[in-house]
Design a protein around this motif. Structure first.
Motif, mmCIF file in Angstrom:
data_model
loop_
_atom_site.group_PDB
_atom_site.id
_atom_site.type_symbol
_atom_site.label_atom_id
_atom_site.label_comp_id
_atom_site.label_asym_id
_atom_site.label_seq_id
_atom_site.Cartn_x
_atom_site.Cartn_y
_atom_site.Cartn_z
ATOM 1 N N THR A 138 0.846 -1.198 0.000
ATOM 2 C CA THR A 138 0.000 0.000 0.000
ATOM 3 C C THR A 138 0.885 1.253 0.000
ATOM 4 O O THR A 138 1.736 1.398 0.874
ATOM 5 C CB THR A 138 -0.864 0.021 1.289
ATOM 6 N N PRO A 139 0.693 2.155 -0.995
ATOM 7 C CA PRO A 139 1.537 3.352 -1.026
ATOM 8 C C PRO A 139 1.116 4.386 0.022
ATOM 9 O O PRO A 139 -0.060 4.436 0.358
ATOM 10 C CB PRO A 139 1.303 3.896 -2.436
ATOM 11 N N PRO A 140 2.027 5.229 0.523
ATOM 12 C CA PRO A 140 3.468 5.115 0.310
ATOM 13 C C PRO A 140 4.017 3.903 1.050
ATOM 14 O O PRO A 140 3.562 3.587 2.150
ATOM 15 C CB PRO A 140 4.018 6.416 0.896
ATOM 16 N N LEU A 282 3.519 0.896 -9.668
ATOM 17 C CA LEU A 282 3.715 2.091 -8.846
ATOM 18 C C LEU A 282 4.806 1.865 -7.815
ATOM 19 O O LEU A 282 4.898 0.773 -7.239
ATOM 20 C CB LEU A 282 2.393 2.390 -8.130
ATOM 21 N N THR A 283 5.653 2.871 -7.588
ATOM 22 C CA THR A 283 6.512 2.863 -6.399
ATOM 23 C C THR A 283 6.379 4.222 -5.727
ATOM 24 O O THR A 283 6.226 5.245 -6.399
ATOM 25 C CB THR A 283 8.001 2.595 -6.717
ATOM 26 N N SER A 284 6.402 4.213 -4.414
ATOM 27 C CA SER A 284 6.244 5.451 -3.645
ATOM 28 C C SER A 284 6.806 5.186 -2.256
ATOM 29 O O SER A 284 6.394 4.236 -1.590
ATOM 30 C CB SER A 284 4.753 5.808 -3.589
ATOM 31 N N ALA A 285 7.758 6.013 -1.829
ATOM 32 C CA ALA A 285 8.489 5.719 -0.593
ATOM 33 C C ALA A 285 7.940 6.494 0.601
ATOM 34 O O ALA A 285 7.779 7.716 0.526
ATOM 35 C CB ALA A 285 9.965 6.085 -0.770
ATOM 36 N N ASP A 286 7.672 5.789 1.685
ATOM 37 C CA ASP A 286 7.472 6.440 2.980
ATOM 38 C C ASP A 286 8.879 6.721 3.525
ATOM 39 O O ASP A 286 9.670 5.798 3.690
ATOM 40 C CB ASP A 286 6.700 5.492 3.908
#
Ligand code: NAD
Length: 327
Positions: A138-140, A282-286
Protein backbone atom coordinates in the motif's frame (compact mmCIF):
# COMPACT_ATOMS: atom_id res chain seq x y z
CA UNK A 1 37.69 5.11 7.72
CA UNK A 2 38.52 2.10 5.56
CA UNK A 3 35.61 1.02 3.34
CA UNK A 4 35.20 -2.07 1.18
CA UNK A 5 33.01 -0.79 -1.64
CA UNK A 6 31.58 -3.40 -4.01
CA UNK A 7 30.20 -2.33 -7.37
CA UNK A 8 32.51 0.70 -7.37
CA UNK A 9 32.79 0.79 -11.17
CA UNK A 10 29.00 0.96 -11.45
CA UNK A 11 26.57 3.85 -11.29
CA UNK A 12 25.76 4.22 -7.57
CA UNK A 13 29.08 2.69 -6.47
CA UNK A 14 31.14 5.08 -8.59
CA UNK A 15 29.42 8.16 -7.19
CA UNK A 16 29.63 6.84 -3.63
CA UNK A 17 33.33 6.08 -4.04
CA UNK A 18 34.00 9.57 -5.37
CA UNK A 19 32.41 11.19 -2.29
CA UNK A 20 34.28 8.89 0.10
CA UNK A 21 37.63 9.63 -1.55
CA UNK A 22 36.96 13.36 -1.63
CA UNK A 23 36.38 13.42 2.11
CA UNK A 24 39.63 11.49 2.66
CA UNK A 25 38.46 7.94 3.28
CA UNK A 26 40.40 4.86 2.21
CA UNK A 27 38.37 2.86 -0.30
CA UNK A 28 39.02 -0.70 -1.39
CA UNK A 29 36.97 -1.00 -4.57
CA UNK A 30 35.81 -4.42 -5.72
CA UNK A 31 34.10 -4.91 -9.10
CA UNK A 32 34.28 -7.43 -11.91
CA UNK A 33 33.48 -4.69 -14.50
CA UNK A 34 31.02 -6.99 -16.21
CA UNK A 35 29.55 -6.35 -19.67
CA UNK A 36 25.89 -5.99 -18.67
CA UNK A 37 26.14 -2.55 -20.23
CA UNK A 38 28.86 -0.74 -22.16
CA UNK A 39 32.07 -1.20 -20.19
CA UNK A 40 33.45 2.12 -21.41
CA UNK A 41 31.10 3.81 -18.95
CA UNK A 42 32.62 1.79 -16.09
CA UNK A 43 36.16 2.54 -17.32
CA UNK A 44 35.20 6.21 -17.46
CA UNK A 45 34.02 6.00 -13.83
CA UNK A 46 37.23 4.24 -12.77
CA UNK A 47 39.33 6.93 -14.51
CA UNK A 48 37.46 9.63 -12.58
CA UNK A 49 38.04 7.79 -9.29
CA UNK A 50 41.76 7.28 -10.03
CA UNK A 51 42.14 11.02 -10.55
CA UNK A 52 40.70 12.05 -7.15
CA UNK A 53 43.72 13.49 -5.33
CA UNK A 54 42.43 12.83 -1.80
CA UNK A 55 41.73 9.59 0.08
CA UNK A 56 43.26 6.31 -0.99
CA UNK A 57 41.93 3.98 -3.69
CA UNK A 58 42.84 0.29 -4.02
CA UNK A 59 41.19 -1.73 -6.79
CA UNK A 60 40.35 -5.42 -6.97
CA UNK A 61 38.80 -6.22 -10.34
CA UNK A 62 37.49 -9.62 -9.23
CA UNK A 63 34.20 -11.49 -9.06
CA UNK A 64 32.27 -11.63 -5.79
CA UNK A 65 31.15 -15.15 -6.59
CA UNK A 66 34.78 -16.26 -6.28
CA UNK A 67 34.96 -16.88 -2.52
CA UNK A 68 38.73 -17.55 -2.50
CA UNK A 69 39.48 -14.26 -4.22
CA UNK A 70 37.20 -12.29 -1.91
CA UNK A 71 38.63 -14.04 1.15
CA UNK A 72 42.10 -12.80 0.18
CA UNK A 73 40.82 -9.23 0.10
CA UNK A 74 39.58 -9.58 3.70
CA UNK A 75 42.93 -11.09 4.72
CA UNK A 76 44.82 -8.16 3.23
CA UNK A 77 42.73 -5.37 4.80
CA UNK A 78 40.93 -4.57 8.03
CA UNK A 79 37.66 -2.85 7.13
CA UNK A 80 35.58 -0.46 9.21
CA UNK A 81 32.59 -0.91 6.95
CA UNK A 82 31.39 -2.94 3.98
CA UNK A 83 29.33 -0.97 1.48
CA UNK A 84 27.86 -3.62 -0.79
CA UNK A 85 26.47 -2.06 -3.97
CA UNK A 86 27.46 -4.70 -6.55
CA UNK A 87 24.60 -6.70 -8.02
CA UNK A 88 23.12 -7.87 -11.24
CA UNK A 89 20.48 -5.15 -11.49
CA UNK A 90 17.55 -5.03 -13.88
CA UNK A 91 14.11 -6.60 -13.46
CA UNK A 92 13.76 -7.63 -17.11
CA UNK A 93 17.26 -9.11 -17.28
CA UNK A 94 16.48 -11.21 -14.19
CA UNK A 95 13.50 -12.85 -15.89
CA UNK A 96 15.80 -14.11 -18.67
CA UNK A 97 18.70 -15.00 -16.32
CA UNK A 98 17.18 -16.12 -13.02
CA UNK A 99 19.98 -18.51 -12.07
CA UNK A 100 22.84 -16.09 -12.61
CA UNK A 101 20.79 -13.46 -10.79
CA UNK A 102 20.66 -15.71 -7.73
CA UNK A 103 24.41 -16.35 -7.93
CA UNK A 104 25.40 -12.73 -8.34
CA UNK A 105 22.95 -11.24 -5.89
CA UNK A 106 22.34 -13.79 -3.15
CA UNK A 107 25.54 -15.87 -3.17
CA UNK A 108 27.80 -12.83 -3.41
CA UNK A 109 25.97 -11.15 -0.52
CA UNK A 110 26.29 -14.23 1.69
CA UNK A 111 30.02 -14.44 0.87
CA UNK A 112 30.41 -10.88 2.14
CA UNK A 113 28.24 -11.38 5.24
CA UNK A 114 30.18 -14.50 6.14
CA UNK A 115 33.57 -12.80 5.73
CA UNK A 116 32.36 -9.72 7.62
CA UNK A 117 31.38 -11.70 10.67
CA UNK A 118 34.59 -13.78 10.54
CA UNK A 119 36.66 -10.57 10.43
CA UNK A 120 34.45 -8.64 12.89
CA UNK A 121 33.64 -5.81 10.51
CA UNK A 122 31.62 -3.32 12.61
CA UNK A 123 29.21 -2.12 9.92
CA UNK A 124 27.62 -3.54 6.77
CA UNK A 125 25.56 -1.37 4.41
CA UNK A 126 23.90 -2.92 1.38
CA UNK A 127 21.71 -1.89 -1.53
CA UNK A 128 18.23 -3.30 -1.66
CA UNK A 129 15.44 -2.13 -3.93
CA UNK A 130 11.91 -0.72 -4.01
CA UNK A 131 11.08 -3.73 -6.21
CA UNK A 132 10.69 -5.83 -3.02
CA UNK A 133 7.32 -4.09 -2.43
CA UNK A 134 5.85 -5.86 -5.46
CA UNK A 135 2.31 -5.11 -6.60
CA UNK A 136 0.36 -5.60 -3.41
CA UNK A 137 1.94 -3.12 -1.00
CA UNK A 138 0.00 0.00 0.00
CA UNK A 139 1.54 3.35 -1.03
CA UNK A 140 3.47 5.12 0.31
CA UNK A 141 5.50 1.97 0.97
CA UNK A 142 6.73 1.77 4.55
CA UNK A 143 9.48 -0.61 5.59
CA UNK A 144 7.16 -2.46 8.00
CA UNK A 145 4.92 -3.74 5.20
CA UNK A 146 5.14 -7.45 4.57
CA UNK A 147 7.19 -7.91 1.40
CA UNK A 148 6.46 -11.53 0.68
CA UNK A 149 5.08 -11.34 -2.86
CA UNK A 150 7.97 -10.43 -5.20
CA UNK A 151 7.03 -10.45 -8.89
CA UNK A 152 10.48 -10.81 -10.46
CA UNK A 153 13.60 -12.89 -9.74
CA UNK A 154 15.47 -9.62 -9.11
CA UNK A 155 12.98 -8.57 -6.41
CA UNK A 156 13.12 -12.05 -4.88
CA UNK A 157 16.92 -11.95 -4.71
CA UNK A 158 16.93 -8.50 -3.11
CA UNK A 159 14.41 -9.55 -0.46
CA UNK A 160 16.46 -12.73 0.14
CA UNK A 161 19.56 -10.61 0.74
CA UNK A 162 17.67 -8.58 3.36
CA UNK A 163 16.62 -11.82 5.06
CA UNK A 164 20.20 -13.17 5.06
CA UNK A 165 21.36 -9.86 6.50
CA UNK A 166 18.85 -10.25 9.31
CA UNK A 167 20.06 -13.80 9.92
CA UNK A 168 23.65 -12.59 10.33
CA UNK A 169 22.48 -9.83 12.63
CA UNK A 170 20.54 -12.33 14.75
CA UNK A 171 23.26 -15.00 14.92
CA UNK A 172 26.39 -12.84 15.12
CA UNK A 173 25.23 -9.33 16.10
CA UNK A 174 26.37 -8.10 12.70
CA UNK A 175 25.30 -4.47 12.26
CA UNK A 176 23.49 -4.19 8.93
CA UNK A 177 21.57 -1.47 7.13
CA UNK A 178 19.65 -2.45 3.99
CA UNK A 179 18.84 0.57 1.84
CA UNK A 180 15.87 0.24 -0.50
CA UNK A 181 16.72 2.50 -3.44
CA UNK A 182 13.86 3.90 -5.53
CA UNK A 183 14.66 4.27 -9.30
CA UNK A 184 17.98 6.11 -9.32
CA UNK A 185 19.01 8.33 -12.25
CA UNK A 186 21.65 10.95 -12.98
CA UNK A 187 25.03 11.45 -14.68
CA UNK A 188 26.81 8.15 -15.44
CA UNK A 189 23.42 6.45 -14.96
CA UNK A 190 22.79 2.91 -16.14
CA UNK A 191 22.21 2.75 -19.90
CA UNK A 192 19.59 0.00 -19.44
CA UNK A 193 17.33 2.30 -17.40
CA UNK A 194 14.52 4.48 -18.74
CA UNK A 195 16.07 7.90 -18.01
CA UNK A 196 19.30 7.16 -19.89
CA UNK A 197 17.59 5.25 -22.72
CA UNK A 198 15.00 7.95 -23.32
CA UNK A 199 17.58 10.76 -23.35
CA UNK A 200 19.78 8.75 -25.73
CA UNK A 201 16.97 7.92 -28.15
CA UNK A 202 15.23 11.30 -28.08
CA UNK A 203 18.55 13.02 -28.67
CA UNK A 204 19.26 10.76 -31.67
CA UNK A 205 15.67 11.05 -33.05
CA UNK A 206 15.09 7.35 -32.47
CA UNK A 207 11.80 5.98 -31.13
CA UNK A 208 11.61 5.11 -27.45
CA UNK A 209 9.94 1.90 -26.32
CA UNK A 210 7.13 2.98 -24.02
CA UNK A 211 5.78 0.10 -21.98
CA UNK A 212 2.09 0.49 -21.11
CA UNK A 213 0.14 3.76 -21.40
CA UNK A 214 2.68 5.86 -19.51
CA UNK A 215 0.60 6.07 -16.34
CA UNK A 216 3.02 3.86 -14.35
CA UNK A 217 4.26 5.83 -11.35
CA UNK A 218 7.82 5.91 -10.04
CA UNK A 219 9.60 7.67 -7.23
CA UNK A 220 12.64 8.80 -9.23
CA UNK A 221 15.68 9.56 -7.08
CA UNK A 222 18.61 11.69 -8.15
CA UNK A 223 22.03 10.12 -7.64
CA UNK A 224 23.40 12.74 -5.21
CA UNK A 225 20.42 12.18 -2.90
CA UNK A 226 21.02 8.41 -2.93
CA UNK A 227 24.71 8.92 -2.16
CA UNK A 228 23.79 11.19 0.79
CA UNK A 229 21.71 8.31 2.20
CA UNK A 230 24.43 5.71 1.62
CA UNK A 231 27.08 7.87 3.30
CA UNK A 232 24.77 8.52 6.27
CA UNK A 233 24.29 4.75 6.68
CA UNK A 234 28.07 4.21 6.47
CA UNK A 235 28.59 6.80 9.21
CA UNK A 236 25.78 5.57 11.49
CA UNK A 237 25.97 1.82 12.19
CA UNK A 238 22.64 0.37 13.33
CA UNK A 239 21.96 -3.13 14.65
CA UNK A 240 19.55 -4.03 11.81
CA UNK A 241 17.59 -1.58 9.71
CA UNK A 242 15.74 -1.55 6.44
CA UNK A 243 15.44 2.00 5.13
CA UNK A 244 13.75 3.47 2.05
CA UNK A 245 15.71 6.03 0.04
CA UNK A 246 13.39 7.81 -2.41
CA UNK A 247 13.44 11.11 -4.25
CA UNK A 248 10.57 12.63 -2.24
CA UNK A 249 7.97 12.84 -5.06
CA UNK A 250 6.31 10.53 -7.56
CA UNK A 251 5.94 11.03 -11.31
CA UNK A 252 4.34 9.12 -14.15
CA UNK A 253 6.37 7.69 -17.01
CA UNK A 254 4.67 10.28 -19.25
CA UNK A 255 5.98 13.07 -16.98
CA UNK A 256 9.49 11.62 -17.21
CA UNK A 257 9.25 11.64 -21.02
CA UNK A 258 7.95 15.23 -21.18
CA UNK A 259 10.70 16.43 -18.79
CA UNK A 260 13.35 14.82 -20.99
CA UNK A 261 11.73 16.32 -24.12
CA UNK A 262 11.92 19.75 -22.49
CA UNK A 263 15.62 19.48 -21.62
CA UNK A 264 16.61 17.84 -24.92
CA UNK A 265 14.54 20.38 -26.88
CA UNK A 266 13.04 17.57 -28.98
CA UNK A 267 9.79 15.57 -29.13
CA UNK A 268 9.93 11.85 -28.45
CA UNK A 269 8.97 9.35 -31.14
CA UNK A 270 7.02 6.63 -29.36
CA UNK A 271 7.13 2.92 -30.02
CA UNK A 272 4.14 1.69 -28.00
CA UNK A 273 4.82 -1.61 -26.18
CA UNK A 274 2.66 -3.73 -23.86
CA UNK A 275 3.18 -3.71 -20.08
CA UNK A 276 6.21 -5.83 -19.18
CA UNK A 277 6.00 -8.81 -16.85
CA UNK A 278 7.87 -8.10 -13.62
CA UNK A 279 7.32 -4.32 -13.80
CA UNK A 280 5.34 -2.89 -10.90
CA UNK A 281 2.66 -0.24 -11.64
CA UNK A 282 3.71 2.09 -8.85
CA UNK A 283 6.51 2.86 -6.40
CA UNK A 284 6.24 5.45 -3.64
CA UNK A 285 8.49 5.72 -0.59
CA UNK A 286 7.47 6.44 2.98
CA UNK A 287 10.57 8.34 4.13
CA UNK A 288 9.84 8.75 7.86
CA UNK A 289 12.45 6.20 8.89
CA UNK A 290 15.11 7.61 6.56
CA UNK A 291 14.48 11.08 7.96
CA UNK A 292 14.55 9.89 11.56
CA UNK A 293 17.67 7.74 11.53
CA UNK A 294 19.69 9.02 8.56
CA UNK A 295 18.53 12.65 8.52
CA UNK A 296 17.73 11.94 4.86
CA UNK A 297 16.12 14.82 2.96
CA UNK A 298 16.23 14.45 -0.84
CA UNK A 299 16.94 17.80 -2.46
CA UNK A 300 16.88 17.37 -6.25
CA UNK A 301 13.59 17.63 -8.18
CA UNK A 302 12.96 15.55 -11.31
CA UNK A 303 13.18 18.68 -13.45
CA UNK A 304 16.55 19.72 -12.07
CA UNK A 305 17.88 16.16 -12.01
CA UNK A 306 16.96 15.55 -15.66
CA UNK A 307 18.46 18.91 -16.61
CA UNK A 308 21.77 17.88 -15.02
CA UNK A 309 21.59 14.39 -16.55
CA UNK A 310 21.02 15.73 -20.09
CA UNK A 311 23.92 18.16 -19.58
CA UNK A 312 26.21 15.27 -18.58
CA UNK A 313 24.93 13.09 -21.43
CA UNK A 314 25.83 15.71 -24.05
CA UNK A 315 29.37 16.01 -22.67
CA UNK A 316 29.75 12.24 -22.47
CA UNK A 317 28.59 11.80 -26.08
CA UNK A 318 31.53 13.92 -27.19
CA UNK A 319 33.92 11.73 -25.20
CA UNK A 320 32.50 8.39 -26.31
CA UNK A 321 30.77 8.36 -29.65
CA UNK A 322 28.51 5.37 -30.17
CA UNK A 323 28.02 4.21 -26.59
CA UNK A 324 25.66 1.27 -26.64
CA UNK A 325 23.53 0.11 -23.77
CA UNK A 326 24.88 -3.42 -24.21
CA UNK A 327 21.66 -5.02 -23.00
P1 NAD B 1 25.39 -1.04 -11.80
O1 NAD B 1 25.12 -2.24 -12.65
O2 NAD B 1 25.76 0.24 -12.46
O3 NAD B 1 26.52 -1.37 -10.74
C1 NAD B 1 26.72 -2.65 -10.21
C2 NAD B 1 28.20 -2.99 -10.31
O4 NAD B 1 28.38 -4.28 -9.74
C3 NAD B 1 28.70 -3.05 -11.75
O5 NAD B 1 29.83 -2.20 -11.92
C4 NAD B 1 29.08 -4.51 -11.96
O6 NAD B 1 30.22 -4.66 -12.79
C5 NAD B 1 29.33 -4.97 -10.54
N1 NAD B 1 29.12 -6.41 -10.38
C6 NAD B 1 28.05 -7.12 -10.81
N2 NAD B 1 28.22 -8.43 -10.52
C7 NAD B 1 29.41 -8.53 -9.87
C8 NAD B 1 30.14 -9.61 -9.33
N3 NAD B 1 29.67 -10.87 -9.40
N4 NAD B 1 31.34 -9.38 -8.76
C9 NAD B 1 31.83 -8.11 -8.69
N5 NAD B 1 31.18 -7.04 -9.19
C10 NAD B 1 29.98 -7.24 -9.78
O7 NAD B 1 24.09 -0.86 -10.90
P2 NAD B 1 23.63 0.36 -9.98
O8 NAD B 1 22.45 0.99 -10.60
O9 NAD B 1 24.80 1.19 -9.60
O10 NAD B 1 23.11 -0.42 -8.70
C11 NAD B 1 23.84 -0.44 -7.48
C12 NAD B 1 23.04 -1.24 -6.47
O11 NAD B 1 21.80 -0.58 -6.23
C13 NAD B 1 22.69 -2.65 -6.92
O12 NAD B 1 22.71 -3.50 -5.79
C14 NAD B 1 21.27 -2.52 -7.42
O13 NAD B 1 20.58 -3.74 -7.36
C15 NAD B 1 20.73 -1.49 -6.46
N6 NAD B 1 19.59 -0.71 -6.95
C16 NAD B 1 19.78 0.17 -7.98
C17 NAD B 1 18.69 0.93 -8.41
C18 NAD B 1 18.82 1.92 -9.53
O14 NAD B 1 17.80 2.52 -9.88
N7 NAD B 1 20.00 2.15 -10.10
C19 NAD B 1 17.43 0.78 -7.79
C20 NAD B 1 17.31 -0.13 -6.75
C21 NAD B 1 18.40 -0.85 -6.32
Amino acid sequence: MKVLLTGGAGFVGGHTCEVLLKRGDEVVLLDNVNDYYDQRLKEHTLDILRSVPTGKLTEYLIDLRDLDAVTKVFEEHKFDVICHLAAQAGVRHSIQHAISNVQTNILATVHLLELSRKHNVPNFVMASSSSVYGKSSTPPFSEDQLCNKPISPYAATKRSCELFAHTYHHLYNQNVTCLRFFTVYGPRGRPDMAAYKFIDRIYHDRAIDKYGDGSAIREFTYISDIVDGVIAAIDNPRPYEIVNLGGGATHTLNELISTIEKHCGKKALINQMPDQPGDVPLTSADQKRAQAILNFHPKVSLDDGIRQTVHWYLMYQKLNKGLTNGV
